[in-house]
Scaffold this active site. Sequence first.
Site, PDB file in Angstrom:
ATOM      1  N   GLU A  45       0.847  -1.196   0.000  1.00  0.00           N
ATOM      2  CA  GLU A  45       0.000   0.000   0.000  1.00  0.00           C
ATOM      3  C   GLU A  45       0.880   1.243   0.000  1.00  0.00           C
ATOM      4  O   GLU A  45       1.852   1.317   0.753  1.00  0.00           O
ATOM      5  CB  GLU A  45      -0.881   0.098   1.260  1.00  0.00           C
ATOM      6  CG  GLU A  45      -2.041  -0.834   1.348  1.00  0.00           C
ATOM      7  CD  GLU A  45      -2.887  -0.537   2.590  1.00  0.00           C
ATOM      8  OE1 GLU A  45      -2.843   0.603   3.094  1.00  0.00           O
ATOM      9  OE2 GLU A  45      -3.574  -1.450   3.057  1.00  0.00           O
TER      10      GLU A  45
ATOM     11  N   GLU B 197     -13.692   5.832  -0.791  1.00  0.00           N
ATOM     12  CA  GLU B 197     -14.586   4.945  -0.033  1.00  0.00           C
ATOM     13  C   GLU B 197     -15.315   5.755   1.036  1.00  0.00           C
ATOM     14  O   GLU B 197     -14.730   6.153   2.038  1.00  0.00           O
ATOM     15  CB  GLU B 197     -13.770   3.807   0.589  1.00  0.00           C
ATOM     16  CG  GLU B 197     -13.080   2.944  -0.450  1.00  0.00           C
ATOM     17  CD  GLU B 197     -12.135   1.920   0.168  1.00  0.00           C
ATOM     18  OE1 GLU B 197     -12.633   0.987   0.839  1.00  0.00           O
ATOM     19  OE2 GLU B 197     -10.912   2.074   0.007  1.00  0.00           O
TER      20      GLU B 197
ATOM     21  N   LYS C 121     -15.410   4.714   5.079  1.00  0.00           N
ATOM     22  CA  LYS C 121     -14.226   4.455   5.885  1.00  0.00           C
ATOM     23  C   LYS C 121     -14.240   5.354   7.111  1.00  0.00           C
ATOM     24  O   LYS C 121     -14.551   6.550   7.018  1.00  0.00           O
ATOM     25  CB  LYS C 121     -12.951   4.717   5.075  1.00  0.00           C
ATOM     26  CG  LYS C 121     -12.713   3.702   3.961  1.00  0.00           C
ATOM     27  CD  LYS C 121     -11.247   3.589   3.623  1.00  0.00           C
ATOM     28  CE  LYS C 121     -10.488   2.905   4.734  1.00  0.00           C
ATOM     29  NZ  LYS C 121      -9.077   2.663   4.395  1.00  0.00           N
TER      30      LYS C 121
ATOM     31  N   GLU D 218      -9.054   9.576   4.897  1.00  0.00           N
ATOM     32  CA  GLU D 218      -9.251   8.136   4.760  1.00  0.00           C
ATOM     33  C   GLU D 218     -10.270   7.791   3.684  1.00  0.00           C
ATOM     34  O   GLU D 218     -10.225   6.716   3.089  1.00  0.00           O
ATOM     35  CB  GLU D 218      -9.687   7.532   6.092  1.00  0.00           C
ATOM     36  CG  GLU D 218      -8.603   7.496   7.148  1.00  0.00           C
ATOM     37  CD  GLU D 218      -7.497   6.521   6.802  1.00  0.00           C
ATOM     38  OE1 GLU D 218      -7.809   5.365   6.455  1.00  0.00           O
ATOM     39  OE2 GLU D 218      -6.331   6.910   6.848  1.00  0.00           O
TER      40      GLU D 218
END
Length: 475
Positions: free
Chosen positions: A267, A321, A324, A330
Amino acid sequence: MATFSHTLLLLSLISLSSLHIALSDSGSIGINYGRIANNLPDPSKVVLLLKSQNITRVKLYDADQSVLTALSGSGISVTVALPNDLLSSAASNQSFTDTWIQSNILPYNPSTKVEAIAVGNEVFVDPNNTTQYLVPAIKNVYASLVKYDIDSSIKISSPIALSALQTSYPSSSGSFKPELIEPVIKPMLNFLKETGSYLMVNAYPFFAYAANTDTISLDYALFNENKGVTDPNNGLTYKSLFDAQIDAVFAAMNALNFSDIKMVVSETGWPSAGDENEAGAGEANAAAYNGNLVRRVLSGNGTPLLPNESLNVFLFALFNENQKPGPTSEKNYGLFYPNEQKVYNIPLTKEALQNWTPTAVNGSKSQVETPPAAGEVSTSNDGQTWCVANDEAGEEKLQAGIDYACGEGGADCRPIQSGATCYDPNTLQAHASYAFNSYYQKKARGSGTCDFDGAAYVVTQPPSTCFITLTTRLD
């Protein structure tokens, strides 16, 4: 994904064996397909999106049946995951991992090209204290692969967070936390070596930058042109925080005599939006980081410590997203919105790199701006600001400003003392900029803290000078 709380170490990260998009003599780019959202497209549409972008490797955070089915026959290789909440069961009994393999791998492989299983994710920082289960779970998953005769085609690893490092600066002194070495690091590295697998590492230069804006240059964090940081132990010069982080992990491995284990950056990414206190978050910086990273990886060059080892990286993430938890950042690491439109334009192939410059979809550019006239404030979309010296203020005002900032103001001026890391360039203007910015950041960039009787002004892109480029100290 690593959260802001486990990132205060300046340096650490890595990469190698597992992702693809490039030519055989270069590194490769894959992408993380997270799904903590309620508005994402159907997996079948996602596969079409991946193929349209020439992405041939993807990493999941589970082994979702609908996704694995959609990937069947696509030619896209996938890394699936056994989540942290299953580690205890996986560690206790091989019958559990046998059943898990039967349900999540065998029905899809080989039509769906499962190339790796990530056992857990950032287990060492899991609040549920699952570290003790990691190595037994890894071994049981492997035993199940052997049982079903698929161990030769599927690798096993476990992504670690950068906080697993005890020391990360200088890179050559990288080391793992002592309390992790015997119980889990050495056994895991032994397993990876014996099975020909690789270590997965999640690394985010963004976190280190956001936590240390007074010492880390944005250019250094984004792969932009900068003076670089020299490792005092071996004389190697680092032009990016990413490379320095990678080599810190290589050094930590080498210190334990595991220098022959490959690594994959499982990541890394940069958020396109963030809260007011998340310095550097923004579309332009995200485009610069990820685009420059792709260029860095596909160049085929290694790091200063291992120049012949090409880099292999999974970008985080495919989509924004919306569910999250945590700060705004985030939710905003995606290259794409849920409607499949790009958040910003970056290349993902060598061909696309030819005429690319980091430009966000909304038109903002990740470039250092021309300094404004005295008293003005430059503008950009990134939300972060810095304080620099006004060269026209005159030596008397600049010196008075330095005296205040480094004295009563409480700025950290040690790096501009004679012989220190930021002493050069030894000019009044450079030292004033360093001192003014240190004071400004210390005061949380409050109104009126970048004035110094007209000797300073605020900018929103950091100049490429040592006062912000050099970051050779841990907090």
